[in-house]
Scaffold this motif. Structure first.
Motif, PDB file in Angstrom:
ATOM      1  N   GLN A  19       0.836  -1.202   0.000  1.00 25.66           N
ATOM      2  CA  GLN A  19       0.000   0.000   0.000  1.00 25.66           C
ATOM      3  C   GLN A  19       0.869   1.249   0.000  1.00 25.66           C
ATOM      4  N   SER A  20       1.912   1.227   0.802  1.00 32.29           N
ATOM      5  CA  SER A  20       2.816   2.368   0.863  1.00 32.29           C
ATOM      6  C   SER A  20       3.547   2.554  -0.460  1.00 32.29           C
ATOM      7  N   LEU A  21       3.970   1.457  -1.043  1.00 26.69           N
ATOM      8  CA  LEU A  21       4.665   1.530  -2.330  1.00 26.69           C
ATOM      9  C   LEU A  21       3.737   2.053  -3.424  1.00 26.69           C
ATOM     10  N   TYR A  22       2.496   1.612  -3.429  1.00 24.25           N
ATOM     11  CA  TYR A  22       1.535   2.086  -4.432  1.00 24.25           C
ATOM     12  C   TYR A  22       1.349   3.602  -4.321  1.00 24.25           C
ATOM     13  N   ALA A  23       1.161   4.082  -3.103  1.00 23.13           N
ATOM     14  CA  ALA A  23       1.000   5.525  -2.905  1.00 23.13           C
ATOM     15  C   ALA A  23       2.270   6.259  -3.334  1.00 23.13           C
ATOM     16  N   GLU A  24       3.416   5.685  -3.047  1.00 27.83           N
ATOM     17  CA  GLU A  24       4.693   6.283  -3.460  1.00 27.83           C
ATOM     18  C   GLU A  24       4.798   6.338  -4.979  1.00 27.83           C
ATOM     19  N   GLU A  25       4.318   5.320  -5.644  1.00 26.20           N
ATOM     20  CA  GLU A  25       4.322   5.312  -7.112  1.00 26.20           C
ATOM     21  C   GLU A  25       3.519   6.490  -7.656  1.00 26.20           C
ATOM     22  N   MET A  26       2.399   6.777  -7.015  1.00 27.53           N
ATOM     23  CA  MET A  26       1.571   7.903  -7.438  1.00 27.53           C
ATOM     24  C   MET A  26       2.293   9.229  -7.191  1.00 27.53           C
ATOM     25  N   LEU A  91      10.909   6.161   6.198  1.00 29.89           N
ATOM     26  CA  LEU A  91      10.179   7.151   6.988  1.00 29.89           C
ATOM     27  C   LEU A  91      11.007   8.421   7.214  1.00 29.89           C
ATOM     28  N   LYS A  92      12.303   8.260   7.391  1.00 33.94           N
ATOM     29  CA  LYS A  92      13.168   9.443   7.546  1.00 33.94           C
ATOM     30  C   LYS A  92      13.166  10.274   6.265  1.00 33.94           C
ATOM     31  N   ILE A 120      -0.007  15.578  -2.190  1.00 31.11           N
ATOM     32  CA  ILE A 120       0.152  15.601  -0.729  1.00 31.11           C
ATOM     33  C   ILE A 120      -0.674  14.492  -0.088  1.00 31.11           C
ATOM     34  N   SER A 121      -1.879  14.290  -0.578  1.00 27.94           N
ATOM     35  CA  SER A 121      -2.738  13.220  -0.051  1.00 27.94           C
ATOM     36  C   SER A 121      -2.117  11.837  -0.271  1.00 27.94           C
ATOM     37  N   TRP A 122      -1.576  11.610  -1.468  1.00 26.29           N
ATOM     38  CA  TRP A 122      -0.899  10.334  -1.741  1.00 26.29           C
ATOM     39  C   TRP A 122       0.312  10.160  -0.819  1.00 26.29           C
ATOM     40  N   VAL A 127       3.070   7.532   3.836  1.00 30.63           N
ATOM     41  CA  VAL A 127       3.658   7.617   5.178  1.00 30.63           C
ATOM     42  C   VAL A 127       2.839   6.798   6.176  1.00 30.63           C
ATOM     43  N   GLN A 128       1.524   6.917   6.112  1.00 25.30           N
ATOM     44  CA  GLN A 128       0.677   6.211   7.076  1.00 25.30           C
ATOM     45  C   GLN A 128       0.837   4.701   6.963  1.00 25.30           C
ATOM     46  N   SER A 129       0.840   4.176   5.742  1.00 23.63           N
ATOM     47  CA  SER A 129       0.976   2.719   5.617  1.00 23.63           C
ATOM     48  C   SER A 129       2.356   2.246   6.037  1.00 23.63           C
ATOM     49  N   LEU A 130       3.394   3.041   5.765  1.00 27.54           N
ATOM     50  CA  LEU A 130       4.745   2.647   6.180  1.00 27.54           C
ATOM     51  C   LEU A 130       4.880   2.743   7.701  1.00 27.54           C
TER      52      LEU A 130
END
Length: 146
Positions: A19-26, A91-92, A120-122, A127-130
């Motif tokens: 989930q975190s990776l997907y959001a990062e891709e966006m 996270l850092k 910003i939302s993505w 961050v939240q999933s990580l």
């Protein structure tokens, strides 16, 4: 070495990391797009944000790969150390990414401010999933060094 502690279900952790990776891709796709749009090509903070976004992405990809290896039955303790380290390092790096996004939004032409809000939302989702993955690692009994 007792490999028993590695033989557990990694599905929930892998789901959070994905989930975190997907959001990062966006975030990566959308913020890179800003470099090629003439009105945002020189957007203040975008280059600086990417200086942290690229390594944050690397850490997510490596964490996912490590979790897949553990899910598939590999048991070497260094895989866990890499996984934990990558979650912490991701996270850092996210702190710097998150710091530059409002700078970018504020510098963007009005027509692009909603687009920046979407980025910003993505990033918040990434961050939240990580962060949840880090918490789950702790609940699974793996030390989470800072």
């Amino acid at each position: 070495m007792n490999s028993y502690k590695f033989r557990q279900d990694w599905t929930a952790l892998l789901q959070l990391l994905n989930q975190s990776l997907y959001a990062e891709e966006m975030v990566c796709s959308m913020s890179t797009q800003l470099f090629v749009i003439p009105a945002t090509a020189d957007l203040k903070g975008n280059a600086e944000m990417h200086n942290s976004l690229v390594p944050a992405s690397y850490h997510r990809v490596t964490a996912v790969g490590s979790a897949i290896r553990l899910q598939n039955g590999e048991t070497h303790e260094t895989i866990i150390r890499i996984l934990v380290s990558c979650v912490n390092n991701g996270l850092k790096r996210d702190q710097e990414v998150t710091k530059w996004l409002p700078v970018m939004r504020d510098d963007a032409p009005d027509d692009y401010k909603p687009f920046l809000e979407n980025i910003i939302s993505w990033q918040q989702q990434a961050v939240q999933s990580l962060t949840s993955a880090k918490q789950l690692l702790g609940q699974m009994g793996y030390g989470i060094q800072e």
